[in-house]
Scaffold this motif. Structure first.
Motif, PDB file in Angstrom:
ATOM      1  N   UNK A   3       0.834  -1.198   0.000  1.00 24.63           N
ATOM      2  CA  UNK A   3       0.000   0.000   0.000  1.00 24.63           C
ATOM      3  C   UNK A   3       0.874   1.256   0.000  1.00 24.63           C
ATOM      4  N   UNK A   4       0.274   2.431  -0.147  1.00 16.97           N
ATOM      5  CA  UNK A   4       1.072   3.670  -0.176  1.00 16.97           C
ATOM      6  C   UNK A   4       1.970   3.857   1.038  1.00 16.97           C
ATOM      7  N   UNK A   5       1.514   3.428   2.208  1.00 22.35           N
ATOM      8  CA  UNK A   5       2.338   3.561   3.405  1.00 22.35           C
ATOM      9  C   UNK A   5       3.600   2.710   3.309  1.00 22.35           C
ATOM     10  N   UNK A   6       3.461   1.488   2.796  1.00 25.10           N
ATOM     11  CA  UNK A   6       4.625   0.613   2.641  1.00 25.10           C
ATOM     12  C   UNK A   6       5.584   1.151   1.583  1.00 25.10           C
TER      13      UNK A   6
ATOM     14  N   UNK B 115      11.750   5.953   2.080  1.00 25.36           N
ATOM     15  CA  UNK B 115      12.527   6.560   3.163  1.00 25.36           C
ATOM     16  C   UNK B 115      13.782   5.753   3.452  1.00 25.36           C
ATOM     17  N   UNK B 116      13.643   4.419   3.499  1.00 24.68           N
ATOM     18  CA  UNK B 116      14.817   3.566   3.734  1.00 24.68           C
ATOM     19  C   UNK B 116      15.833   3.750   2.617  1.00 24.68           C
ATOM     20  N   UNK B 117      15.342   3.759   1.366  1.00 22.57           N
ATOM     21  CA  UNK B 117      16.236   3.906   0.222  1.00 22.57           C
ATOM     22  C   UNK B 117      16.945   5.256   0.241  1.00 22.57           C
TER      23      UNK B 117
ATOM     24  N   UNK C 136      19.316   5.539   3.614  1.00 22.54           N
ATOM     25  CA  UNK C 136      20.460   4.638   3.491  1.00 22.54           C
ATOM     26  C   UNK C 136      21.359   5.008   2.333  1.00 22.54           C
ATOM     27  N   UNK C 137      20.749   5.367   1.192  1.00 20.27           N
ATOM     28  CA  UNK C 137      21.543   5.718   0.021  1.00 20.27           C
ATOM     29  C   UNK C 137      22.352   6.979   0.218  1.00 20.27           C
ATOM     30  N   UNK C 138      21.738   8.013   0.785  1.00 17.15           N
ATOM     31  CA  UNK C 138      22.443   9.283   0.994  1.00 17.15           C
ATOM     32  C   UNK C 138      23.593   9.111   1.977  1.00 17.15           C
ATOM     33  N   UNK C 139      23.349   8.411   3.082  1.00 17.94           N
ATOM     34  CA  UNK C 139      24.407   8.210   4.078  1.00 17.94           C
ATOM     35  C   UNK C 139      25.579   7.445   3.471  1.00 17.94           C
ATOM     36  N   UNK C 140      25.270   6.362   2.742  1.00 16.08           N
ATOM     37  CA  UNK C 140      26.338   5.560   2.143  1.00 16.08           C
ATOM     38  C   UNK C 140      27.116   6.359   1.102  1.00 16.08           C
TER      39      UNK C 140
ATOM     40  N   UNK D  37      13.852   0.333  -3.534  1.00 14.39           N
ATOM     41  CA  UNK D  37      12.435   0.428  -3.907  1.00 14.39           C
ATOM     42  C   UNK D  37      12.095  -0.578  -5.001  1.00 14.39           C
ATOM     43  N   UNK D  38      13.074  -0.905  -5.848  1.00 13.49           N
ATOM     44  CA  UNK D  38      12.836  -1.843  -6.941  1.00 13.49           C
ATOM     45  C   UNK D  38      13.144  -3.283  -6.546  1.00 13.49           C
ATOM     46  N   UNK D  39      14.329  -3.508  -5.963  1.00 17.82           N
ATOM     47  CA  UNK D  39      14.697  -4.899  -5.701  1.00 17.82           C
ATOM     48  C   UNK D  39      14.041  -5.467  -4.448  1.00 17.82           C
ATOM     49  N   UNK D  40      13.591  -4.605  -3.536  1.00 20.32           N
ATOM     50  CA  UNK D  40      12.927  -5.095  -2.333  1.00 20.32           C
ATOM     51  C   UNK D  40      11.680  -5.920  -2.650  1.00 20.32           C
ATOM     52  N   UNK D  41      10.725  -5.378  -3.432  1.00 20.31           N
ATOM     53  CA  UNK D  41       9.540  -6.169  -3.792  1.00 20.31           C
ATOM     54  C   UNK D  41       9.863  -7.406  -4.623  1.00 20.31           C
TER      55      UNK D  41
END
Length: 216
Positions: free
Chosen positions: A29-32, A38-40, A43-47, A74-78
């Motif tokens: 759903x939109x929340x997920x 947010x995780x992407x 995590x991406x910016x910090x790395x 966002x792509x490989x997670x699902x």
């Protein structure tokens, strides 16, 4: 009626890699989706920032790769999630095509999620988001087979007792004396698919039904 599948047919009907339908389902759903974004992003910016500060060292390229992996989450997670879900059925050594009917139709309320929020007096109260699920009991001439449940929509109101149903039956035993799992189901009379997850390659399953059941 159970018609055992031939070697290799199960793998053709339930792919190892996520299909388009499975990817969309795993996106959630939109929340997920927002949570994955947010995780992407975080995590991406910090790395990537760490990789910039360590470009002179041997760890710089490693952090760069980690950053790219996070950004693509966002792509490989699902895709990974759907592949894991598919594997739960692909692991069974024995599968069969089932044709029977709906023995009973029930509906139940299920709590999708819950959270606390303050009411008008400032007191915390538990708020539950509920959704109606439909439960179909399946049977054939040999008796009860199992149950399929899924979130109910308006289109499902046309499902009645006696509705023709086809699905895959999975088992650890060749005689199917113990049923391990059921796939999503096809209701040919209503031209409708039901289930809580789209395991099957649906056009391939419909074609298999025409080929195998036409000989009966």
């Amino acid at each position: 009626m159970l018609i055992p599948l031939r070697p290799g047919e199960l793998q053709k009907l339930i792919p190892a890699v996520a299909t388009g339908n499975q990817f969309r389902f795993a996106m959630g759903n939109p929340q997920q989706i927002l949570q994955r974004l947010m995780v992407a992003a975080i995590g991406g910016v910090i790395a990537l920032l760490i990789s910039q500060s360590q470009m002179a060292s041997r760890w710089g390229p490693v952090w760069l790769v980690i950053g790219v992996v996070f950004l693509l989450y966002v792509l490989w997670g699902p895709i990974v999630q759907a592949g894991q879900r598919n594997a739960t059925l692909r692991r069974y050594p024995t599968a069969a095509l089932f044709e029977g009917e709906v023995a009973d139709v029930q509906t139940r309320e299920r709590v999708e999620n819950s959270h606390e929020q303050a009411d008008s007096r400032g007191q915390l109260e538990l708020v539950e988001n509920r959704r109606t699920w439909m439960l179909l009991e399946l049977e054939d001439e040999d008796g009860y087979l199992g149950r399929i449940s899924f979130p109910m929509d308006k289109k499902h109101q046309s499902i009645r007792r006696g509705t023709l149903v086809r699905c895959l039956v999975l088992s650890e035993r060749k005689d199917f004396s113990r049923i391990g799992a059921l796939s999503d189901a096809w209701l040919p009379g209503l031209r409708m698919w039901v289930g809580d997850y789209p395991f099957l390659l649906r056009p391939a399953f419909e074609e298999l039904c025409q080929l195998r059941l036409a000989r009966r």
